[in-house]
Structure formats: structure tokens, C-alpha cells
Write an enzyme that holds these catalytic residues in place. Structure first.
Site, PDB file in Angstrom:
ATOM      1  N   ASP A 209      39.259  31.669  42.547  1.00 45.90           N
ATOM      2  CA  ASP A 209      40.170  32.318  43.121  1.00 45.90           C
ATOM      3  C   ASP A 209      41.392  32.668  42.563  1.00 45.90           C
ATOM      4  O   ASP A 209      41.692  31.953  41.799  1.00 45.90           O
ATOM      5  CB  ASP A 209      40.357  31.542  44.589  1.00 45.90           C
ATOM      6  CG  ASP A 209      41.360  32.047  45.842  1.00 45.90           C
ATOM      7  OD1 ASP A 209      40.841  33.081  46.028  1.00 45.90           O
ATOM      8  OD2 ASP A 209      42.397  31.583  45.693  1.00 45.90           O
TER       9      ASP A 209
ATOM     10  N   GLU B  22      37.704  36.356  40.922  1.00 39.27           N
ATOM     11  CA  GLU B  22      38.493  37.446  41.884  1.00 39.27           C
ATOM     12  C   GLU B  22      39.552  37.925  41.277  1.00 39.27           C
ATOM     13  O   GLU B  22      40.661  37.164  41.116  1.00 39.27           O
ATOM     14  CB  GLU B  22      38.741  36.311  43.237  1.00 39.27           C
ATOM     15  CG  GLU B  22      39.102  37.229  44.398  1.00 39.27           C
ATOM     16  CD  GLU B  22      40.369  36.421  45.346  1.00 39.27           C
ATOM     17  OE1 GLU B  22      40.233  36.860  46.238  1.00 39.27           O
ATOM     18  OE2 GLU B  22      40.931  35.779  44.776  1.00 39.27           O
TER      19      GLU B  22
END
Length: 918
Positions: A344, A399
Site C-alpha cells: 500500500d 499500489e
């Protein structure tokens, strides 16, 4: 890494993308930093593998005769361990500090049992510089809990060391790495239909089978790492080695992962190493008491704080931070058997500006400058190198919204080492279109460009929406399309309104187009087709702490008379399409047409041909689409099928035969730069995928040179051609036999001539009986075959003419019969004289064809022999000669007329004219 040491100047990434050459010094610098860091770890820690086993040293660990607890806290002046085991009084359990700022204590066993019981609460108590004592959850704690009955209560660390009888034992092997991930993004807590937080075991038993039934091969779990604030979606992590206790224990999570593996599902964890919760009481931030960055997990000042996320930022150059984060990755891989990670917030890690107020245009200066956080880049290179060494079949996804070049290339090439990057611009484009553009304003050119605008040497995972788009304040795609009519218009018992009709149709098209054109993998948020039809809203003061929008409404998809079942069925069919044809993993992706007037996109991914018609009204019948391989195509997936809530306008049993377009291998002469084409029915607001039908086992699906593909098709189809010739030749011979008898019985030569003309015309019926050729290539190939037949047959007929005259002049019928046998044998030479074929396979096949012609010709000639004797006995020699010429002409016309096409018909007319002249 040996390659780096030997030849630092030749970084593989630069040869893949020469446009990176101006930034060679940047790549050399970061690769050197990476190598130096690895060498230091090798020197002082015994290598990256040993370095990443920090959890065996730090935190609570059983050692001989007791439990040893270690904590890195350089800022602490004094330290104690407290908990249920000592009545939260640490005066008898003071810790000692070494020169590296690591505090430790060994707590001896009591009566042969651990002094700290399993599942009992513990904390780290320390005094910092101003004399204040604070209690913190141990940084390496493996489980943490909170009193659910007390609002806002702090978390407590838990000593987790279950006896063997209570420790979960994995039963199933990890599945092999998918060729292309089809990811179901899931949040365990909100997966129940009840207004509550779901458990790991309930998710395993109730939800995983649904995911597998919908043909996903991967589950991505959010919010696994402990986070004190539920509404953070799990992204404000407080305890990095602990599973979220809301959904169960560590053993429960292991059960979930093992259950997934038993179903053939890989499990990825949403790992958050980009930042940490700023929660001081419960999280890692509690160890920061104003010390320097060198003595902290985080940077100091602005560099250590993310102003948009309200969270702390790691110091990736710190030795103990590297140990902590790298060990964290190993912990989840080895202890829980995760199959990989989705990292993330990678954009925030890569740049000092964290991507805030940045628009990445693709200019390489945006990626390689002083704004690049090389410390973070080196950490990610170390992380990916470690992950693949621990588990070579791991899938690792970044990401990243910036699109940094090299992010998805291997570390050995000078890249950062991820398998895939999330294609984050795609959902933004769909949201923009759905919110701001009318249907008439949709540009399929722009949509196609947005979906394909990526570095094709680096793989992407495409998605139309995720939790980011569905969170409160925004809407799911379904709700954007259908809005409040989703509450009243989804019943199958009534006709759908125009809004529902449009919404379901576009919902299917948006998700399939994203999957098929947007990347080499696909991610589907758990609520985009059902379950969370409106939006997601975690319990909070603003909604009265309600779980109504934080659960799954499984009843919607399970209710037979609701239209949600159609969206779910299409989701299942999309995944099955890739499972069957493996198009996502294929590097072949070609957009052949984007027509803004028609609002049609045509493209190929793998060997599938996709046709998307976004027009609100126009249906196109006979719409010409380009393709690579010749052959016969059929529907593989149709959004308009009844089972998906459509109207069933596209025929699934229709064969679409290709026609060649221009010169093979010369795109500018082709149709939309494709060497072949076929025609389809394309209704408004539908998408259809077509697959090429393989007629015979063993046919190879070549994507090589056009001639190779043509030859392969010819070889396969000649078998079918032979069979058709044999069947129709026999039937046609019966008709010819009757004509011949009439010709013989007619006394008038003029009348015989007229009948002869009718007789010559009959072979054309053969073609109509054989049926359409399997491909346009066969037609073209047979055209060459016909021409060869005509040329050699004409020469051969000259020789036969002389033999025939001898037959007529011979008095002995028996002698004529013998000569007739010679006559019958001659046509076999026709096939052999046609000339060189493109491959030995075709030559061999034509040999079989000759044999078939001979066999059928022999049978047919037996019947004609009797007619011939009558011709000789009853007719004058000149009349017999005329009839015999007609008889000779018949076999060649059978082969030449098989397979009517525009080209074939024209050539048939020329052949027939030539036959008449002969």
C-alpha cells in the site's frame, strides 16, 4: 547481484528502455546503495535471510529455561516489562540496555511452566528523558486486544504462545502462482450479512466458497494487521506483527488461509509499510518521545509526518527499521503462509513529496531527481529480493499512481522488483465519465487510450473500482449508474426501466473492458457487482455507529427474482473466460479499431477478439472486425445473453468465417492492420468476446508468419474437404447417371447437345451441398488447387482423347473395357501435378486426397462403364465422341466448385468456361 558487481555500467533496465539512458547516473547510484546495504547486512548480521528473522530475537521468545523479551528503544532511560503475570508491577522485572539501544530481560520459568502464561496481557513500560514513565504495546507483539465493553479503551499486547494442541497446523500446500491473478479484494470484518464484524472462520466457511465459485484465483485481504481505528480500513496500522483481533486469533487467520489454499486460492496480504498510525497509546508511534531520527522508527519534523493521512513516516535508512520491516514480511510469509503482498501507498514511499499535489505526466524527470526517496527505493529492492528468496512463487503488487519506470522490473535489471503495478488511473477515468459525461459524449478512443496507457514491459493489475472509490462520500459504479432505482427497479418480475437497463448493461461492459484491455491481471472489489450496491460506511458517530453500510447483503445476489444475480453471473463468466483462454497472461494485445462515431472498440487479447458497442441505440449487423488468425470464430462470452439479463440477440451457434485482408505480413494492405476479418452482429450497449474454433486435435494455434498459419489451416481442412467431396460426389454421380441415360437414349444430336449443356451445369450443385468452407484461407488455397487441376487436367485430357478414339474404333467391347480401366486410373495424376505446396504436410494431405478421389471415381466409373458400353453400341462414333468429352470433363468440375465465396465463384466461372472450351 553478481552482475551488478561485475558490470555496474550495463544496467539491464536501460537496454529495455533506452529513454532512461539520460538517468543512468541515478540508476547507478541507487544500485550501488542497494549493494552496499546488502554487503553491510552480510557483514554484521550474516546476510539478508538471517537479518529478516528479527522476530526470533525481538519481542517475546521462548529460550531454554524461560522467556526472553527484547525491545529496541534507544530513547528510554529505564525500562520494565509488565502484565497480568506480575500484577502490572515491573519493579521486579527491570530490563537492561546494550550499546545499540536494545533493552532485554530473561524471565525464568516457574515450576517448569512459562512465567508469562499464553494469552495473557503484557506491556513495555519505560521512562524517557523528562522523567515520565509511559506504557506501550511491545513493537514486535504478535497479538493485541481491547476491552470491547469499554469505549475508547487502550489496546493491550498479548503474549501468544499456544500449546501444540491449540496451535493450528496447515494441511494444504500453497497453490502454484497463477499465470495471471484474478483478485477478489476482501475485508473480513465487513463480509457478513449481519450488522457486525465478521470472523476469520466465518469468512473461510461462508465467503471463500463464493469467491472460488466465481472463478477467482486470488484473494487479497485488507485490514489484517492490527489497527486500533476500524474506520481506517486497516491502513493506520498500530501493531505490525499482530493480526486484527476484531475477527479472531492468529490461529483463526491460519485456518482461513489454509481453507483458501484447499480451494486453490492464493492469498495476498495488503501490507502497509508506507506509514504507521500516529496513535501513541496503541502503536509504534508511542516509542517516539522526541528523540533524533537515528534513534526512532520515524523521521523527525515534516519529513516524518504525512499531512494528508495524519500518520507517521518511516526512516528507511535506519538499521533497526530495516530489520523490523523486512522481518515483518518474512513473518507473514512463513508464519501464516501468505502467497504474496499488495504494498500500500508505494507512491508516498518513492518521493519526498509523497505524490501530494503532483501530476505525473510521464516526463522521466518527474521520477528521477532529488525528489526521489532513494532510501525507500533501496528498502523496496531489498524487500522484493527477500520475498522471492523466501517464496519464489510469491505475487507482489505495488499500489503506485505515478507509474515510475522500472517499478515492475526485476532487481537484477536495476528495477525495484514488483510483479505488478496497480493501474490506478483506470477507476478515476470511469468515475469521471459516469459523473461528468452524457452517453453521447463518451469517446471510445479516449477510453481505450486510458486503459492501454501503461508501460507494456511492466505488468499491471487493472480494476474498475476498489475500496477507495466505494468509501462514504462517493458511490459504487452500480450506484452511479442506477442510483435510487436500485431500491425499486431490480425485480425481474417487472420490466426494467431505461435507467436499470442502461445501468446493468454498462456495468457489465465497464468491468469486462477494464479486465480485458487494462492490464495483465484483474482486481475486483468485493462490492462492485453486489453486496455493497450503494457505498461503504464504517460505524462512526456521524451514522450512529451503524453497521448497515459496513456489511455484505448476500440476500441480494441470492434472491432469484432480483437482477443482482445477472451481475454476479457475468462476474463469474468473466473470470471463467480467462481461466479457459488465458488471455490476461498473453502479451498479445492489439486494439484494431476505436470508432467514436459508431462508439465501437475492437481489440484482441491473446487469441480472443473483443467487440464493445457503447452506442446507446445503434445495432450493427454485419459489422466487420479485424483479427490475426484465420479460421472460424464463435461467441465465447456475450453480455447480451439471457443469463446475464440481456436480450439474447447474438447467436452463439453461428460460425463466423474469416476472409483474408490484403497481403499477409504487410499491415498497410490489411483491414485495420489485421490480416483477416469476419462479420458480427453488435447490438447497442453490448460486449462480445469471440474465440477461434479449433476443428481437429493437434492443430496448433500459431501466431507466427501468415503463411505458416495459412498452411496449418489448409492441412487441417483438407480432411474435411475430402469427406465432403466423397459424400457429394456419390450423390452427384447418381444424378449424372440419369442424365447420361437420357443422353444415350436421345436420337437427336441437337437434343443431346442441349441436354449436354444442362449436364455440364450440374457440378455447381456439388459446392452448395458441401457447405461453406471452414476458412477463407481454404478458399484461397483451393483456388490455387483448382487452377492446377485445370491446367494438368487439360493436358491429361488430350492424351485421354486419343485413347478414347481407340476405344470407339475397337470392335471388341472387352478390349474397350480394358482401356477404360487405364482411363479411370489417369485422374490420380492430376493431384500430383498441381505443383509444390507450401509444406510437406500439405503434400502428404493431398496424397490422401488423390486416394479418396480414386476410390470415389472408381465407384462412379463402374456405373458409367455400363453407360459407356451403351454409348458405344447404340450411338454413332461421332455422337459417342461428343458424349465422351462431356463425361471426361465431369470429375474436374467437382473439385473446382467446392466452397462458394466471392473469389471462389469468380474462379468457378472461369474454370467452367475453360472446361467448355476443352
Amino acid at each position: 547481484m553478481t552482475g551488478f558487481d561485475e558490470d555496474m555500467e550495463n544496467i539491464g533496465l536501460l537496454s529495455i528502455d533506452p529513454g532512461l539512458e539520460p538517468f543512468k547516473d541515478h540508476f547507478i547510484y541507487r544500485v550501488k546503495r542497494y549493494i552496499n546495504q546488502k554487503q553491510l547486512i552480510e557483514k554484521y548480521e550474516g546476510g539478508l535471510q538471517e537479518f529478516s528473522k528479527g522476530y526470533l530475537k525481538f519481542g517475546f521468545n521462548r529460550e531454554e529455561g524461560g522467556i526472553v523479551y527484547r525491545e529496541w528503544a534507544p530513547a528510554a532511560q529505564e525500562a520494565q516489562v509488565i502484565g497480568d503475570f506480575n500484577g502490572w508491577d515491573g519493579s521486579n522485572h527491570r530490563m537492561e540496555k546494550n550499546e545499540f539501544g536494545v533493552w532485554s530481560i530473561k524471565i525464568p520459568d516457574s515450576g517448569g511452566n512459562p512465567a508469562i502464561p499464553h494469552n495473557s496481557r503484557v506491556k513495555f513500560r519505560f521512562r524517557h528523558g523528562n522523567g515520565v514513565w509511559v506504557d506501550r504495546i511491545p513493537a514486535w507483539i504478535r497479538y493485541a486486544i481491547v476491552d470491547p465493553s469499554s469505549f475508547g479503551a487502550p489496546y493491550d499486547g498479548v503474549y501468544w504462545d499456544p500449546p501444540p494442541s491449540e496451535r493450528y497446523q496447515f494441511k494444504y500446500p500453497q497453490p502454484p502462482k497463477p499465470k495471471a491473478p484474478r483478485i477478489y479484494e476482501a475485508h473480513v470484518g465487513m463480509s457478513s450479512s449481519e450488522p457486525c464484524i465478521n470472523t476469520y472462520r466465518e469468512f473461510a466457511n461462508d465467503v471463500l466458497p463464493r469467491i472460488r465459485a466465481n472463478n477467482y484465483n486470488t484473494v487479497q485481504l485488507m485490514a489484517v494487521m492490527e489497527h486500533s481505528y476500524y474506520g481506517s480500513f486497516g491502513y493506520h496500522v498500530t501493531n505490525f506483527f499482530a493480526v486484527s483481533s476484531r475477527s479472531g486469533t492468529p490461529e483463526d487467520l491460519k485456518y482461513l488461509i489454509d481453507k483458501a489454499h484447499s480451494l486453490g486460492l492464493c492469498v495476498l496480504m495488503d501490507v502497509v509499510h508506507s506509514h504507521a498510525s500516529n496513535n501513541v497509546t496503541d502503536g509504534l508511534n508511542g516509542f517516539d518521545v522526541g528523540q533524533s531520527s537515528q534513534d526512532s522508527y520515524f523521521h523527525t519534523g515534516d519529513r516524518g509526518y504525512h499531512k494528508l493521512w495524519d500518520s507517521r513516516l518511516f526512516n528507511y535508512a535506519n538499521w533497526e527499521v530495516l530489520r523490523f520491516l523486512l522481518s515483518n514480511l518474512r513473518w507473514w510469509l512463513e508464519e501464516y503462509k501468505f502467497d504474496g503482498f499488495r504494498f500500500d501507498g508505494v507512491t508516498s514511499m518513492l518521493y519526498h513529496h509523497h505524490g501530494i499535489n503532483m501530476v505525473f505526466t510521464g516526463d522521466y524527470n518527474d521520477y528521477f531527481s532529488e525528489a526521489t526517496d532513494v532510501d525507500a527505493v533501496v528498502y523496496l529492492m531489498l524487500a522484493n529480493s527477500l520475498i522471492y528468496n523466501i517464496f519464489p512463487d510469491a505475487t507482489v503488487i505495488a499500489e503506485d499512481v505515478s507509474g515510475m519506470p522500472g517499478l515492475g522490473r526485476s532487481v537484477s535489471e536495476g528495477g525495484i522488483g514488483f510483479d505488478y503495478r496497480l493501474a490506478m488511473a483506470i477507476p478515476d477515468k470511469w468515475i469521471d465519465y459516469l459523473k461528468n459525461k452524457s452517453d453521447e459524449e463518451w469517446s471510445v478512443k479516449e477510453i481505450s487510450w486510458s486503459l492501454t496507457n501503461r508501460r507494456h514491459t511492466e505488468k499491471c493489475v487493472a480494476y474498475a473500482e476498489s475500496h477507495d472509490q466505494a468509501i462514504v462520500g462517493d458511490k459504487t459504479i452500480a450506484f452511479l449508474l442506477m442510483d435510487k432505482e436500485m431500491y425499486s427497479g431490480m425485480s425481474c418480475l417487472t420490466d426494467p426501466s431505461p435507467m436499470i437497463e442502461r445501468g446493468i448493461a454498462l456495468h457489465k461492459m465497464i468491468h469486462l473492458l477494464t479486465m480485458a484491455l487494462g492490464g495483465e491481471g484483474y482486481l475486483n472489489f468485493m462490492g462492485n457487482e453486489f453486496g455493497h450496491p450503494e457505498w461503504i460506511d464504517f460505524p462512526r458517530e456521524g451514522n450512529g455507529w451503524s453497521y448497515d453500510k459496513c456489511r455484505r447483503q448476500w440476500n441480494l445476489v441470492d434472491t432469484e427474482h432480483l437482477r443482482y444475480k445477472f451481475m454476479n453471473a457475468f462476474d463469474k463468466a468473466m473470470n471463467l473466460l480467462d481461466e479457459k483462454y488465458s488471455f490476461l497472461a498473453s502479451t498479445k494485445q492489439i486494439v484494431s479499431s476505436t470508432n467514436d462515431e459508431d462508439k465501437v472498440i475492437v481489440f484482441e487479447h491473446g487469441d480472443l477478439v473483443f467487440v464493445f458497442n457503447f452506442h446507446a441505440e445503434n445495432t450493427y449487423d454485419g459489422y466487420k472486425v479485424g483479427c490475426d488468425l484465420p479460421g472460424k470464430y464463435r461467441v465465447a462470452l456475450d453480455s447480451d445473453a439471457f443469463e446475464f439479463g440481456g436480450h439474447g440477440r447474438v447467436g452463439h451457434d453461428v460460425d463466423h468465417f474469416t476472409s483474408p485482408e490484403g497481403i499477409p505480413g504487410v499491415p498497410e494492405t490489411n483491414f485495420n492492420n489485421r490480416p483477416n476479418s469476419f462479420k458480427v452482429l453488435s447490438p447497442a450497449r453490448t460486449c462480445v468476446a469471440y474465440h477461434r474454433v479449433e476443428e481437429k486435435e493437434g492443430n496448433h494455434n500459431s501466431s507466427g508468419a501468415a503463411n505458416d498459419a495459412l498452411t496449418a489451416v489448409v492441412v487441417a481442412k483438407l480432411g474435411d474437404f475430402e469427406e465432403g467431396v466423397n459424400q457429394t460426389f456419390a450423390a452427384d454421380s447418381v444424378a449424372k447417371q440419369q442424365d447420361l441415360e437420357e443422353v444415350v437414349n436421345e436420337a437427336s444430336a441437337a437434343d443431346a447437345v442441349a441436354k449436354q449443356e444442362d449436364f455440364k451445369a450440374r457440378p455447381s450443385s456439388v459446392a452448395s451441398d458441401v457447405g461453406p468452407p471452414e476458412t477463407a484461407d481454404i478458399v484461397a488455397k483451393l483456388g490455387d488447387f483448382e487452377e492446377g487441376v485445370d491446367q494438368t487436367f487439360a493436358a491429361d485430357t488430350g492424351a485421354k482423347q486419343e485413347d478414347l478414339e481407340e476405344v470407339i474404333n475397337e470392335a471388341s467391347a472387352a478390349d474397350a473395357v480394358a482401356k477404360q480401366e487405364d482411363f479411370k486410373a489417369r485422374p490420380s495424376s492430376v493431384a500430383s501435378d498441381v505443383g509444390p505446396t507450401k509444406t510437406a504436410d500439405v503434400v502428404a494431405k493431398l496424397g490422401d486426397f488423390e486416394e479418396g478421389v480414386n476410390q470415389t471415381f472408381a465407384a462412379d466409373t463402374g456405373a458409367k462403364q455400363k453407360d459407356l458400353e451403351e454409348v458405344i453400341n447404340e450411338a454413332s462414333a461421332p455422337d459417342a465422341v461428343a458424349k465422351q468429352e462431356d463425361f471426361k470433363a465431369r470429375p474436374s468440375m467437382v473439385a473446382s466448385d467446392v466452397g462458394p465465396t466471392e473469389k471462389g465463384n469468380k474462379e468457378a466461372e472461369e474454370i467452367e468456361k475453360g472446361t467448355s472450351d476443352d
